[in-house]
Design a protein around this motif. Structure first.
Motif, PDB file in Angstrom:
ATOM      1  N   GLY A  67      40.532   9.841  53.627  1.00  0.00           N
ATOM      2  CA  GLY A  67      39.152   9.833  53.393  1.00  0.00           C
ATOM      3  C   GLY A  67      38.725   9.130  52.105  1.00  0.00           C
ATOM      4  O   GLY A  67      37.718   9.622  51.298  1.00  0.00           O
ATOM      5  N   PRO A  70      34.659   7.376  52.694  1.00  0.00           N
ATOM      6  CA  PRO A  70      33.617   8.392  52.366  1.00  0.00           C
ATOM      7  C   PRO A  70      33.557   8.995  50.857  1.00  0.00           C
ATOM      8  O   PRO A  70      32.437   9.080  50.402  1.00  0.00           O
ATOM      9  CB  PRO A  70      33.954   9.253  53.482  1.00  0.00           C
ATOM     10  N   LEU A  71      34.833   9.110  50.234  1.00  0.00           N
ATOM     11  CA  LEU A  71      34.792   9.678  48.926  1.00  0.00           C
ATOM     12  C   LEU A  71      34.393   8.658  47.899  1.00  0.00           C
ATOM     13  O   LEU A  71      33.288   8.794  46.932  1.00  0.00           O
ATOM     14  CB  LEU A  71      36.135  10.230  48.535  1.00  0.00           C
ATOM     15  N   ALA A  74      30.432   8.470  48.083  1.00  0.00           N
ATOM     16  CA  ALA A  74      29.915   9.466  47.473  1.00  0.00           C
ATOM     17  C   ALA A  74      29.851   9.192  45.968  1.00  0.00           C
ATOM     18  O   ALA A  74      28.976   9.685  45.443  1.00  0.00           O
ATOM     19  CB  ALA A  74      30.712  10.798  47.727  1.00  0.00           C
ATOM     20  N   SER A 203      39.180  21.144  48.994  1.00  0.00           N
ATOM     21  CA  SER A 203      38.264  21.035  50.051  1.00  0.00           C
ATOM     22  C   SER A 203      36.922  21.293  49.570  1.00  0.00           C
ATOM     23  O   SER A 203      35.924  20.786  50.293  1.00  0.00           O
ATOM     24  CB  SER A 203      38.894  21.932  51.186  1.00  0.00           C
ATOM     25  N   ILE A 206      34.529  18.345  47.990  1.00  0.00           N
ATOM     26  CA  ILE A 206      34.240  17.238  48.943  1.00  0.00           C
ATOM     27  C   ILE A 206      33.632  17.710  49.971  1.00  0.00           C
ATOM     28  O   ILE A 206      33.821  18.527  50.776  1.00  0.00           O
ATOM     29  CB  ILE A 206      35.303  16.293  49.230  1.00  0.00           C
ATOM     30  N   LYS A 208      31.236  17.529  53.223  1.00  0.00           N
ATOM     31  CA  LYS A 208      31.068  16.550  54.468  1.00  0.00           C
ATOM     32  C   LYS A 208      29.937  17.133  55.428  1.00  0.00           C
ATOM     33  O   LYS A 208      30.084  18.197  55.756  1.00  0.00           O
ATOM     34  CB  LYS A 208      32.384  16.387  55.120  1.00  0.00           C
ATOM     35  N   LYS A 209      29.138  16.079  55.695  1.00  0.00           N
ATOM     36  CA  LYS A 209      28.484  16.391  56.964  1.00  0.00           C
ATOM     37  C   LYS A 209      28.288  15.370  58.002  1.00  0.00           C
ATOM     38  O   LYS A 209      28.054  14.012  57.639  1.00  0.00           O
ATOM     39  CB  LYS A 209      26.936  16.769  56.561  1.00  0.00           C
ATOM     40  N   THR A 210      28.667  15.480  59.227  1.00  0.00           N
ATOM     41  CA  THR A 210      28.802  14.370  60.022  1.00  0.00           C
ATOM     42  C   THR A 210      27.662  14.803  61.193  1.00  0.00           C
ATOM     43  O   THR A 210      27.290  15.678  61.950  1.00  0.00           O
ATOM     44  CB  THR A 210      30.091  14.657  60.861  1.00  0.00           C
ATOM     45  N   LEU A 289      28.973   9.879  58.551  1.00  0.00           N
ATOM     46  CA  LEU A 289      29.627  11.011  57.749  1.00  0.00           C
ATOM     47  C   LEU A 289      29.019  10.670  56.246  1.00  0.00           C
ATOM     48  O   LEU A 289      29.197   9.567  55.824  1.00  0.00           O
ATOM     49  CB  LEU A 289      30.978  10.607  57.733  1.00  0.00           C
ATOM     50  N   LYS A 290      28.292  11.718  55.940  1.00  0.00           N
ATOM     51  CA  LYS A 290      27.719  11.840  54.578  1.00  0.00           C
ATOM     52  C   LYS A 290      28.487  12.957  53.628  1.00  0.00           C
ATOM     53  O   LYS A 290      28.788  13.928  54.291  1.00  0.00           O
ATOM     54  CB  LYS A 290      26.072  12.575  54.668  1.00  0.00           C
ATOM     55  N   THR A 291      28.790  12.272  52.908  1.00  0.00           N
ATOM     56  CA  THR A 291      29.910  13.147  51.616  1.00  0.00           C
ATOM     57  C   THR A 291      29.273  12.928  50.419  1.00  0.00           C
ATOM     58  O   THR A 291      28.559  12.043  49.943  1.00  0.00           O
ATOM     59  CB  THR A 291      31.273  12.339  51.610  1.00  0.00           C
TER      60      THR A 291
END
Length: 324
Positions: A67, A70-71, A74, A203, A206, A208-210, A289-291
């Motif tokens: 990951g 995406p991080l 962000a 967890s 971070i 996450k929204k997919t 994927l929005k993080t």
């Protein structure tokens, strides 16, 4: 086909080994011991260079994905409005050599073959993106500073032990069964190196929204990412899936063949895959994927940046002879 089968075997070997796999792992332990010593010596003997701007490293200890991409996005989105931020990465599997400026203030300077898929994903998905690929991270950092950078994010930068940085280490979603370095296990750096991290996000740090862009009733998942089992949450929305080796370069014929073989309405791909097939003119659905990072996570980085800025001011004052 062989590459895909080999990739599937590797994932099983590292995370769900059979009795045979465990025997193979045991036989390879002498090589793992040699590798461990080489890595340990490299870190121990590295002479650390401190740059005039703060550097954040996003890394992990295992092979494959955890990951980081995406991080990195962000963190860029969190800080680029305040500090002109550059993302620097190797540009794995790109066709170019040396240092390449992929994007500057959102203006994309090259194609995906030159940049590599991950760098182009950053360039096309981040507002006002500043992206550089280079095997030599120090050269790229100096270039970023010359271009006005006030903050640098190193994608997969943990192994650069000769650079002073804030080390963020990600743990894999699945815990490896065998706690060894390669080739006996999946660790490219010893698991004890988690102790070298400045921050290991939980967890809750971070978010996450997919979502799926252009969802279709009959989608076939096609992806070339490390550890594709990370996408298991989406399998039941697809009529099938095809996994390729990480960074695989797709061609239009194989994409068309997958659509035809599954009688699918569209190919469901990640952003990393999409940048390689977007010009094929095929029906595509995209996993978006929005993080974001938690306030606690953001504050850890802010404290590092603030302490870095303060130490730099003290250093400059000392250089001017104002403090004895």
């Amino acid at each position: 086909m062989f590459k895909r089968k080999f990739h599937a075997w590797l994932e099983r070997y590292f995370y769900q080994p059979s009795v045979f796999d465990i025997i193979v792992s045991a036989l390879l332990l002498p090589l793992s011991a040699i590798y461990y010593c080489i890595v340990w010596i490299k870190f121990k003997l590295s002479k650390v260079q401190k740059f005039p701007i703060p550097i954040i490293s996003i890394g992990n200890l295992v092979l494959g994905g955890s990951g980081k991409t995406p991080l990195t996005k962000a963190i860029f989105n969190e800080f680029n409005h305040e500090f002109k931020t550059f993302i620097i990465l190797r540009g794995y599997k790109r066709e170019s050599k040396g240092m390449q400026i992929v994007a500057l203030n959102g203006d994309i300077k090259c194609d995906v073959a030159t940049s590599g898929d991950e760098a182009m994903e950053y360039a096309t998905n981040l507002k006002n993106a500043n992206i550089i690929v280079s095997n030599d991270r120090k050269i790229a950092i100096n270039k970023a500073i010359n271009l006005g950078a006030k903050l640098v994010i190193l994608d997969d930068g943990f192994g650069k032990a000769n650079i002073f940085k804030f080390n963020i280490l990600l743990r894999p979603a699945k815990t490896p069964r065998l706690n060894f370095t390669i080739p006996s296990g999946v660790y490219r750096y010893p698991s004890s190196f988690y102790g070298l991290a400045d921050f290991i996000p939980s967890s809750s740090d971070i978010i996450k929204k997919t979502t799926i862009i252009n969802p279709q009733p009959k989608m076939v998942l096609m992806t070339a990412i490390a550890n594709p089992s990370r996408l298991e949450f989406i399998f039941d929305k697809c009529i099938g899936h095809e996994f390729f080796a990480d960074h695989h370069k797709f061609n239009k014929f194989e994409c068309e063949s997958i659509l035809k073989n599954y009688n699918a309405n569209s190919l469901l791909v990640t952003q990393k895959d999409y940048v390689k097939i977007k010009d094929f003119g095929l029906s595509v659905s995209i996993l978006d994927l929005k993080t974001t990072i938690s306030p606690n996570f953001a504050n850890k980085i802010k404290l590092f940046i603030k302490s870095y800025q303060n130490s730099d001011k003290i250093y400059q004052t000392n250089q001017e002879g104002k403090i004895c």
